[in-house]
Motif scaffolding. Structure first.
Motif, PDB file in Angstrom:
ATOM      1  N   ALA A 171       0.857  -1.184   0.000  1.00  0.00           N
ATOM      2  CA  ALA A 171       0.000   0.000   0.000  1.00  0.00           C
ATOM      3  C   ALA A 171       0.897   1.239   0.000  1.00  0.00           C
ATOM      4  N   ALA A 172       0.497   2.200  -0.779  1.00  0.00           N
ATOM      5  CA  ALA A 172       1.363   3.387  -0.934  1.00  0.00           C
ATOM      6  C   ALA A 172       0.496   4.593  -1.300  1.00  0.00           C
ATOM      7  N   LEU A 173       1.143   5.757  -1.273  1.00  0.00           N
ATOM      8  CA  LEU A 173       0.517   6.993  -1.756  1.00  0.00           C
ATOM      9  C   LEU A 173       1.593   7.763  -2.507  1.00  0.00           C
ATOM     10  N   ALA A 174       1.323   8.074  -3.784  1.00  0.00           N
ATOM     11  CA  ALA A 174       2.340   8.689  -4.645  1.00  0.00           C
ATOM     12  C   ALA A 174       1.736   9.903  -5.352  1.00  0.00           C
ATOM     13  N   GLY A 175       2.621  10.814  -5.789  1.00  0.00           N
ATOM     14  CA  GLY A 175       2.175  11.990  -6.528  1.00  0.00           C
ATOM     15  C   GLY A 175       3.359  12.771  -7.069  1.00  0.00           C
ATOM     16  N   ARG A 176       3.049  13.711  -7.970  1.00  0.00           N
ATOM     17  CA  ARG A 176       4.076  14.594  -8.537  1.00  0.00           C
ATOM     18  C   ARG A 176       4.142  15.863  -7.681  1.00  0.00           C
ATOM     19  N   VAL A 177       5.340  16.189  -7.233  1.00  0.00           N
ATOM     20  CA  VAL A 177       5.537  17.367  -6.390  1.00  0.00           C
ATOM     21  C   VAL A 177       6.700  18.169  -6.978  1.00  0.00           C
ATOM     22  N   LEU A 178       6.462  19.433  -7.276  1.00  0.00           N
ATOM     23  CA  LEU A 178       7.487  20.302  -7.854  1.00  0.00           C
ATOM     24  C   LEU A 178       8.368  20.886  -6.757  1.00  0.00           C
ATOM     25  N   ASP A 179       9.680  20.717  -6.917  1.00  0.00           N
ATOM     26  CA  ASP A 179      10.611  21.345  -5.987  1.00  0.00           C
ATOM     27  C   ASP A 179      10.774  22.815  -6.402  1.00  0.00           C
ATOM     28  N   PRO A 180      10.251  23.764  -5.618  1.00  0.00           N
ATOM     29  CA  PRO A 180      10.249  25.166  -6.073  1.00  0.00           C
ATOM     30  C   PRO A 180      11.640  25.783  -6.189  1.00  0.00           C
ATOM     31  N   TRP A 181      12.656  25.134  -5.571  1.00  0.00           N
ATOM     32  CA  TRP A 181      14.003  25.686  -5.641  1.00  0.00           C
ATOM     33  C   TRP A 181      14.711  25.335  -6.952  1.00  0.00           C
ATOM     34  N   THR A 182      14.213  24.392  -7.656  1.00  0.00           N
ATOM     35  CA  THR A 182      14.912  23.909  -8.855  1.00  0.00           C
ATOM     36  C   THR A 182      14.290  24.397 -10.157  1.00  0.00           C
ATOM     37  N   VAL A 183      13.156  25.078 -10.084  1.00  0.00           N
ATOM     38  CA  VAL A 183      12.472  25.550 -11.290  1.00  0.00           C
ATOM     39  C   VAL A 183      12.467  27.078 -11.274  1.00  0.00           C
ATOM     40  N   THR A 184      12.892  27.689 -12.349  1.00  0.00           N
ATOM     41  CA  THR A 184      12.938  29.144 -12.432  1.00  0.00           C
ATOM     42  C   THR A 184      12.146  29.632 -13.640  1.00  0.00           C
ATOM     43  N   ARG A 185      11.765  30.892 -13.564  1.00  0.00           N
ATOM     44  CA  ARG A 185      11.083  31.563 -14.664  1.00  0.00           C
ATOM     45  C   ARG A 185      11.662  32.964 -14.794  1.00  0.00           C
ATOM     46  N   ALA A 186      11.534  33.540 -15.965  1.00  0.00           N
ATOM     47  CA  ALA A 186      12.073  34.885 -16.216  1.00  0.00           C
ATOM     48  C   ALA A 186      11.036  35.936 -15.829  1.00  0.00           C
ATOM     49  N   ARG A 187      11.513  36.990 -15.158  1.00  0.00           N
ATOM     50  CA  ARG A 187      10.656  38.105 -14.782  1.00  0.00           C
ATOM     51  C   ARG A 187      11.440  39.394 -15.018  1.00  0.00           C
ATOM     52  N   THR A 188      10.778  40.381 -15.590  1.00  0.00           N
ATOM     53  CA  THR A 188      11.457  41.632 -15.904  1.00  0.00           C
ATOM     54  C   THR A 188      10.890  42.768 -15.056  1.00  0.00           C
ATOM     55  N   ARG A 189      11.751  43.732 -14.812  1.00  0.00           N
ATOM     56  CA  ARG A 189      11.350  44.929 -14.082  1.00  0.00           C
ATOM     57  C   ARG A 189      12.263  46.077 -14.518  1.00  0.00           C
ATOM     58  N   TRP A 190      11.804  47.304 -14.303  1.00  0.00           N
ATOM     59  CA  TRP A 190      12.590  48.488 -14.626  1.00  0.00           C
ATOM     60  C   TRP A 190      13.250  48.997 -13.353  1.00  0.00           C
ATOM     61  N   GLU A 191      14.516  49.333 -13.475  1.00  0.00           N
ATOM     62  CA  GLU A 191      15.263  49.927 -12.381  1.00  0.00           C
ATOM     63  C   GLU A 191      15.622  51.365 -12.763  1.00  0.00           C
ATOM     64  N   THR A 192      15.366  52.307 -11.870  1.00  0.00           N
ATOM     65  CA  THR A 192      15.606  53.721 -12.167  1.00  0.00           C
ATOM     66  C   THR A 192      16.608  54.297 -11.179  1.00  0.00           C
ATOM     67  N   GLN A 193      17.256  55.372 -11.597  1.00  0.00           N
ATOM     68  CA  GLN A 193      18.170  56.087 -10.723  1.00  0.00           C
ATOM     69  C   GLN A 193      18.259  57.541 -11.185  1.00  0.00           C
ATOM     70  N   PRO A 194      18.435  58.482 -10.250  1.00  0.00           N
ATOM     71  CA  PRO A 194      18.606  59.887 -10.652  1.00  0.00           C
ATOM     72  C   PRO A 194      19.993  60.084 -11.256  1.00  0.00           C
ATOM     73  N   ALA A 195      20.105  61.056 -12.142  1.00  0.00           N
ATOM     74  CA  ALA A 195      21.373  61.357 -12.801  1.00  0.00           C
ATOM     75  C   ALA A 195      21.522  62.864 -12.916  1.00  0.00           C
ATOM     76  N   THR A 196      22.757  63.308 -13.056  1.00  0.00           N
ATOM     77  CA  THR A 196      23.048  64.729 -13.210  1.00  0.00           C
ATOM     78  C   THR A 196      23.075  65.095 -14.687  1.00  0.00           C
ATOM     79  N   CYS A 197      22.983  66.386 -14.953  1.00  0.00           N
ATOM     80  CA  CYS A 197      23.001  66.859 -16.334  1.00  0.00           C
ATOM     81  C   CYS A 197      24.403  66.688 -16.923  1.00  0.00           C
ATOM     82  N   PRO A 198      24.490  66.394 -18.209  1.00  0.00           N
ATOM     83  CA  PRO A 198      25.794  66.246 -18.842  1.00  0.00           C
ATOM     84  C   PRO A 198      26.466  67.602 -19.034  1.00  0.00           C
TER      85      PRO A 198
END
Length: 450
Positions: A171-198
């Motif tokens: 007798a057993a109980l089995a299933g598929r379980v995703l290890d969240p540390w081993t699967v990655t996905r791409a995510r994008t974001r904008w990073e901003t910073q103040p700058a001085t005039c040239p």
């Protein structure tokens, strides 16, 4: 009848304890089966939650193998000793050739051949939730590397990393379980910073002090695991998102200031005109003020130190206007020869303050309409070859003689520099049509009076 009744009662008396005893065995069997099934289910869900939410690092190693446990998980996973005492075992892994997004397989099973309190009756454990617990489905049945689900559970083929390590008929109980540390996905974001005039630009005047004059941004691509933890980052180039910088400039600046001077001990009010070549850069505003004009210096005594400030109005400049023509050549109308043109007037405005060495000119403040002039155009006349001179009789003087006074074609007049039209006077306004002997000959000088 009496002996038969006694015999039946005796048999029932003997059978009743045996039925009760049998009922007691049945109850213990059901209790043990339910207990083992509950341990399998609880252990499976405890390990599943540990993998999904409780682990502090990847449960699966780089090759898909489970480096944390083999058969008996450590207590840090939530595993309890009583499950081990019951013979419950667990494994979690996936094949190294499987893609990263494929979940691993978790299985919890009874590893011992004999089950505590049930002997080798593993089927009772498998069906205990349905037979004794009122549930709609039982557990898996482990056989030859496959966890058969039966009614209500999916059948799961175990990966090769565990199929040879688990027994069959359990007798057993089995299933598929995703290890969240081993699967990655791409995510994008904008990073901003103040700058001085040239270089060559500066922060504009009047900008809110908390507002940066320039803002740069770049695109950041993050690799995020299923725990929403950033694994790695890739940065794009910086680009200008907001640019409020103004170009450096120079401008002639004039300022009117109040001043005072003494007249017979009385302070009089005057004004001064100051100017400078103002330069605005990132370092600020620069330029030395110099005085162009002052009414205080013309006072009868030494002027008092001028007071800085702004007068109510600037001195009034001298203003005058000058008109200048603009002409362009045109063509004469059809049938005419000569020159034609059209002209219009431009009005320029001149303004000069008393300190200016030359006036400021504003050209073309008004422009008149075009006026055409064709007065120099002459009608083109074509001579008729059949038109000869008159006979001197029809249009002459008294006798129609072409030699009459005032007649046309007077040779004498032509000889002395006349215009060949005949005239008794030297009046240059004479039109050559005769002035004394009638209205002139009718000929056009064709025969010259010969």
């Amino acid at each position: 009848m009496t002996r038969l009744a006694i015999t039946i009662v005796a048999v029932l008396a003997i059978a009743a304890p045996q039925a009760k005893g049998q009922t007691g065995l049945d109850d213990a069997h059901a209790v043990n089966a339910r207990a083992h099934a509950h341990a399998l289910k609880t252990a499976y869900h405890r390990l599943e939650q540990f993998i999904l939410r409780g682990s502090s690092a990847a449960v699966l190693g780089p090759n898909g193998q489970n480096a944390l446990w083999t058969d008996v998980p450590p207590a840090s996973t939530g595993w309890v000793q009583s499950w081990t005492d019951r013979g419950v075992r667990a494994r979690y892994c996936k094949n190294a050739s499987d893609p990263p997004e494929l979940p691993g397989t978790l299985i919890v099973y009874l590893g011992s051949q004999r089950v505590m309190g049930l002997g080798e009756d593993h089927r009772s454990v498998q069906m205990a939730p349905r037979m004794y617990g009122g549930e709609r489905r039982g557990l898996h049945w482990l056989e030859s590397g496959v966890a058969h689900g039966g009614e209500g559970r999916p059948t799961i083929a175990l990966p090769s990393c565990m199929s040879a390590l688990v027994p069959s008929g359990r007798a057993a109980l089995a299933g598929r379980v995703l290890d969240p540390w081993t699967v990655t996905r791409a995510r994008t974001r904008w990073e901003t910073q103040p700058a001085t005039c040239p270089v060559g630009m500066h922060r504009p005047e009047g900008l809110d002090p908390v507002q940066p004059e320039r803002v740069e941004r770049r695109l950041v691509t993050e690799q995020v695991d299923s725990r929403d933890r950033v694994v790695s980052e890739t940065f794009g180039p910086w680009s200008i998102a907001v640019d409020l910088c103004a170009s450096d400039y120079e401008v002639q600046e004039t300022q009117n200031r109040a001043c005072t001077y003494l007249v017979n001990g009385r302070i009089e009010q005057g004004y001064e005109i100051w100017t400078r070549q103002k330069r605005v850069t990132q370092g600020g505003t620069s330029g030395t003020w110099s005085m162009l004009f002052s009414t205080c210096t013309t006072g009868p005594s030494t002027p008092v130190t001028p007071v800085s400030g702004t007068a109510e109005s600037l001195p009034t400049p001298r203003i005058w206007f000058v008109e200048r023509p603009e002409c362009e050549a045109r063509s004469c109308p059809s049938g005419y020869t000569g020159t034609a043109e059209r002209c219009r007037n431009h009005r320029d405005r001149y303004a000069q303050f008393e300190w200016d060495s030359a006036p400021t000119v504003q050209r073309g403040v008004s422009v008149s309409n075009w006026i055409s002039d064709t007065s120099a155009c002459v009608l083109i006349v074509v001579d008729d070859p059949h038109d000869g001179g008159g006979d001197g009789g029809d249009f002459g003087g008294e006798e129609g003689d072409s030699e009459a006074e005032g007649g046309l074609g007077d040779g004498e007049d032509a000889a002395v520099g006349g215009d060949g039209l005949g005239s008794e006077t030297a009046d240059p306004s004479d039109d050559g049509l005769g002035s004394m002997g009638g209205d002139g000959g009718g000929g056009d000088g064709g025969d010259g009076g010969c």
